[in-house]
Design a protein around this motif. Structure first.
Motif, mmCIF file in Angstrom:
data_model
loop_
_atom_site.group_PDB
_atom_site.id
_atom_site.type_symbol
_atom_site.label_atom_id
_atom_site.label_comp_id
_atom_site.label_asym_id
_atom_site.label_seq_id
_atom_site.Cartn_x
_atom_site.Cartn_y
_atom_site.Cartn_z
ATOM 1 N N PHE A 150 0.165 -0.194 -6.256
ATOM 2 C CA PHE A 150 1.233 -1.130 -6.595
ATOM 3 C C PHE A 150 0.859 -2.038 -7.770
ATOM 4 O O PHE A 150 1.514 -3.057 -8.001
ATOM 5 C CB PHE A 150 1.597 -1.986 -5.381
ATOM 6 C CG PHE A 150 2.221 -1.207 -4.253
ATOM 7 C CD1 PHE A 150 2.744 0.060 -4.455
ATOM 8 C CD2 PHE A 150 2.293 -1.746 -2.983
ATOM 9 C CE1 PHE A 150 3.317 0.777 -3.424
ATOM 10 C CE2 PHE A 150 2.877 -1.030 -1.938
ATOM 11 C CZ PHE A 150 3.387 0.230 -2.166
ATOM 12 N N PHE B 193 8.421 -6.641 -7.024
ATOM 13 C CA PHE B 193 8.965 -5.970 -5.840
ATOM 14 C C PHE B 193 10.292 -5.305 -6.171
ATOM 15 O O PHE B 193 10.555 -4.168 -5.778
ATOM 16 C CB PHE B 193 9.129 -6.978 -4.702
ATOM 17 C CG PHE B 193 9.666 -6.372 -3.440
ATOM 18 C CD1 PHE B 193 8.897 -5.502 -2.693
ATOM 19 C CD2 PHE B 193 10.944 -6.669 -3.002
ATOM 20 C CE1 PHE B 193 9.388 -4.930 -1.524
ATOM 21 C CE2 PHE B 193 11.445 -6.108 -1.831
ATOM 22 C CZ PHE B 193 10.659 -5.234 -1.101
ATOM 23 N N LEU C 278 9.107 -1.620 -7.474
ATOM 24 C CA LEU C 278 8.661 -0.990 -6.234
ATOM 25 C C LEU C 278 9.824 -0.486 -5.395
ATOM 26 O O LEU C 278 9.751 0.576 -4.773
ATOM 27 C CB LEU C 278 7.825 -1.976 -5.413
ATOM 28 C CG LEU C 278 6.416 -2.226 -5.912
ATOM 29 C CD1 LEU C 278 5.685 -3.159 -4.955
ATOM 30 C CD2 LEU C 278 5.640 -0.927 -6.053
ATOM 31 N N SER D 9 6.845 4.111 -3.690
ATOM 32 C CA SER D 9 7.117 3.420 -2.424
ATOM 33 C C SER D 9 7.455 4.366 -1.286
ATOM 34 O O SER D 9 7.645 3.926 -0.160
ATOM 35 C CB SER D 9 8.284 2.443 -2.613
ATOM 36 O OG SER D 9 9.481 3.136 -2.915
ATOM 37 N N THR E 133 6.610 -8.901 2.485
ATOM 38 C CA THR E 133 7.621 -8.342 1.538
ATOM 39 C C THR E 133 8.625 -7.443 2.230
ATOM 40 O O THR E 133 9.330 -6.679 1.586
ATOM 41 C CB THR E 133 6.931 -7.504 0.458
ATOM 42 O OG1 THR E 133 6.227 -6.422 1.083
ATOM 43 C CG2 THR E 133 6.027 -8.350 -0.372
ATOM 44 N N ASN F 219 11.672 3.674 1.135
ATOM 45 C CA ASN F 219 10.697 2.935 0.320
ATOM 46 C C ASN F 219 9.828 2.064 1.237
ATOM 47 O O ASN F 219 9.511 0.917 0.957
ATOM 48 C CB ASN F 219 11.382 2.080 -0.752
ATOM 49 C CG ASN F 219 12.225 0.959 -0.194
ATOM 50 O OD1 ASN F 219 13.017 1.165 0.705
ATOM 51 N ND2 ASN F 219 12.075 -0.232 -0.741
ATOM 52 N N THR G 125 6.496 -0.265 0.643
ATOM 53 C CA THR G 125 6.541 -1.651 0.181
ATOM 54 C C THR G 125 6.187 -2.626 1.297
ATOM 55 O O THR G 125 5.978 -3.815 1.036
ATOM 56 C CB THR G 125 7.932 -2.007 -0.373
ATOM 57 O OG1 THR G 125 8.917 -1.801 0.649
ATOM 58 C CG2 THR G 125 8.264 -1.141 -1.574
ATOM 59 N N PRO H 212 0.820 -5.881 -1.367
ATOM 60 C CA PRO H 212 0.768 -5.266 -2.702
ATOM 61 C C PRO H 212 -0.616 -5.262 -3.336
ATOM 62 O O PRO H 212 -0.931 -4.367 -4.122
ATOM 63 C CB PRO H 212 1.750 -6.111 -3.516
ATOM 64 C CG PRO H 212 1.843 -7.410 -2.794
ATOM 65 C CD PRO H 212 1.649 -7.095 -1.348
#
Length: 579
Positions: A116, A127, A131, A137, A383, A426, A429, A433
């Motif tokens: 990441f 983000f 991502l 992701s 996140t 994804n 994520t 990170p």
């Protein structure tokens, strides 16, 4: 329990379970139903109707849950589907035991610890959009393997028959509602970034129009004919890998779309994990949840243990909510410090869920004043995004399923596998990170990222009392916890417990709350030192927390099936024989 449904012919089952959408304006959304003989509740009326008809055709709760989930992959494709993963919690009426399946996605074997980090800047990718809309992701999907595992362990239907109604629904189509249209609108830039996604979701559909997904119907048909291994191996697996490693971007997109690391070997080697559930006793009830890799069961359980030190039933609503927010902050501090994939980190689950540890953490709570946030984790030698979906099913024999599944972001990675009709997740994520050896949620190959999904089943005297779950990223934990608080301690019915305005405290400086909660409670809670602010999701712009479903089990086998009345457009709660 394993009787009638296996004998139902596939063609007859499909006819029973799907009504042609071109002749049907769409089923009504009913948030609460009471009755007997089985119940199903989800965010979507088509999916709930599929599950109900499975129950009526002789299937059990597991059969209906899988069929409902497959239908949600058609009508709720931006929240769930075979490109994602989830957690399946099951109460077996024959044994009186709660069992769970961990169907969480895993990181590819080639996933580096700096995946990441932008190689050009040396800094973490933003983000959103880097991502969120990317191949990097995408984790190895676990949903289809979860369905197969659940059906083989506890179901009566084979997978092909459980998929049949969803295949018909995808082929014949369903009526677009305002929620579906709004989710397309929110993601148009992302969806138009990929040739395959643009072809399916690149135009804004009208509310009431008929939406068909023949590619997904063909994919379900392929899996029904050849089994899940066709998904995890062969041409379909290679197509998923190609979409992740060489995303099918359009020439016009300005989004960066970092490439991913998925390989056919990752798909071929994916396995679900049978895990023991978490368990705490609360007010004489047995509360079962999902163990790590999810943090839901441990965090909800720890907070309940802390709250059990207080007489919430004798408190004012404001005092009870103050204690709820404080217990949430403490349990979230421990979640961040200690919870991750147990195959990679040593999660001190027994300690986190012990009454002794809860009493120690409770000493930090002042009934008359809020703690300064964030608080530190306890001494033991995010996140996440908001889009997920949840369903609850009970059958005539007393079996119960609480199932939360997701592709993470609304629209997942944004990548539809070309020609296959489903979006890839994804989920990666959800890893931290930046790699840190001390972080239990650091990126590692083959690892499951920490989740907050909290499918929960509560027993009274060994029998089901309430089953509940919700989407909402890390707010899932506080949503489930607040619903349990409302129902068990504050004297609300289950419909009232779901309808009540929500607030979430995830060990942050501010309490984030729905407008109704702010209007009703902010002044009193701010007098205790809480900073109460209105919640607004940065991706959808909504001010809603969660979209829960639940079933309560009353005397005489009375079932109260409950969905949201307003949140996310309202849900659909059904029973086999309405009272």
């Amino acid at each position: 329990m394993r009787r009638l449904a296996i004998a139902v012919p596939l063609a007859l089952l499909a006819t029973l379970l799907a009504t042609p959408a071109h002749a049907d304006p769409g089923p009504l959304k009913v948030p609460t139903r009471q009755g007997y003989g089985g119940a199903v509740t989800s965010v979507d009326p088509y999916a709930s109707r599929v599950g109900l008809r499975v129950l009526k055709a002789g299937g059990n709760a597991v059969d209906a849950a899988v069929a409902t989930a497959a239908a949600l992959g058609v009508t709720e494709p931006f929240s769930a589907g075979i490109g994602g993963g989830g957690y399946f919690v099951y109460y077996d009426a024959e044994t009186g035991k709660v069992r769970t399946i961990d169907g969480r996605e895993t990181a590819p074997a080639a996933m580096p610890r700096d995946a990441f980090i932008d190689p050009e800047t040396g800094e973490p990718y933003n983000f959103s959009p880097e991502l969120v809309t990317s191949g990097v992701s995408v984790g190895v999907p676990g949903t289809l393997a979860t369905w197969q595992r659940a059906l083989r362990r506890w179901g009566t239907l084979p997978l092909d028959r459980a998929l049949a109604p969803a295949e018909v629904l995808a082929r014949r189509g369903f009526r677009v509602d305002a929620t579906f249209r709004g989710q397309v609108k929110q993601n148009l830039e992302r969806f138009r970034a990929f040739t395959s996604t643009r072809a399916l979701y690149g135009r804004l559909p009208k509310v009431g129009s008929l939406f068909r997904n023949p590619d997904l119907a063909d994919t379900y048909d392929l899996i029904a004919d050849h089994g899940p291994r066709r998904f995890y191996d062969g041409a379909l697996a290679r197509e998923m890998v190609r979409a992740v490693r060489r995303p099918p971007t359009t020439s016009s997109t300005q989004l960066p779309v970092p490439k991913g690391f998925l390989a056919v070997g990752d798909l071929r080697g994916y396995r679900t994990i049978d895990r023991a559930p978490t368990h705490v006793e609360y007010r004489g009830l047995d509360v079962y949840g999902m163990a790590p890799s999810s943090s839901g069961g441990s965090t909800v359980g720890e907070a309940l243990n802390i709250l059990e030190n207080h007489d919430l039933a004798g408190a004012t609503p404001e005092q009870a909510l103050h204690l709820y927010l404080e217990a949430s902050a403490l349990s979230f501090a421990d979640r961040g410090a200690y919870v991750g994939d147990p195959d990679f980190v040593d999660v001190p689950l027994d300690t986190l869920l012990s009454d002794e540890y809860a009493a120690e953490r409770d000493e930090l709570i002042d009934p008359g004043s809020a703690m300064t946030k964030p608080v530190g984790a306890g001494d033991i030698p995010d996140t996440e995004n908001v889009e997920t979906t949840n369903l609850t099913v009970a059958d005539r024999w007393g079996n119960v399923v609480e199932y939360t599944l997701t592709i993470e972001q609304t629209g997942g990675s944004g990548i539809v596998v070309p020609g296959r009709g489903f979006l890839l997740n994804n989920e990666l994520t959800d890893f931290s990170p930046v790699y840190d050896e001390a972080d239990p949620n650091r990126i590692e190959p083959g690892k499951r990222p920490r989740s907050s999904m909290s499918p929960t089943i509560v027993l009274r005297d060994g029998k089901p009392f309430v089953a509940v779950g919700s989407p909402g990223g890390s707010t899932i934990i506080t949503t489930v916890l607040q619903i349990l608080l409302n129902r068990i301690d504050l004297g609300m019915t289950l419909p009232q417990a779901l309808r009540a305005p929500r607030a979430t405290q995830r060990n942050t400086a501010a309490v984030l709350a729905e407008p109704g909660f702010v209007d009703r409670y902010a002044e009193a809670l701010e007098a205790l030192g809480h900073d109460v602010q209105t919640y607004e999701d940065i991706f959808t712009g909504t001010q809603e927390i969660g979209a829960a479903t639940g079933i309560e089990f009353g005397p005489g086998r009375l079932l109260t099936s409950v969905a949201e009345r307003d949140r996310r457009g309202g849900g659909s709660a059904l029973v086999v024989r309405p009272r």
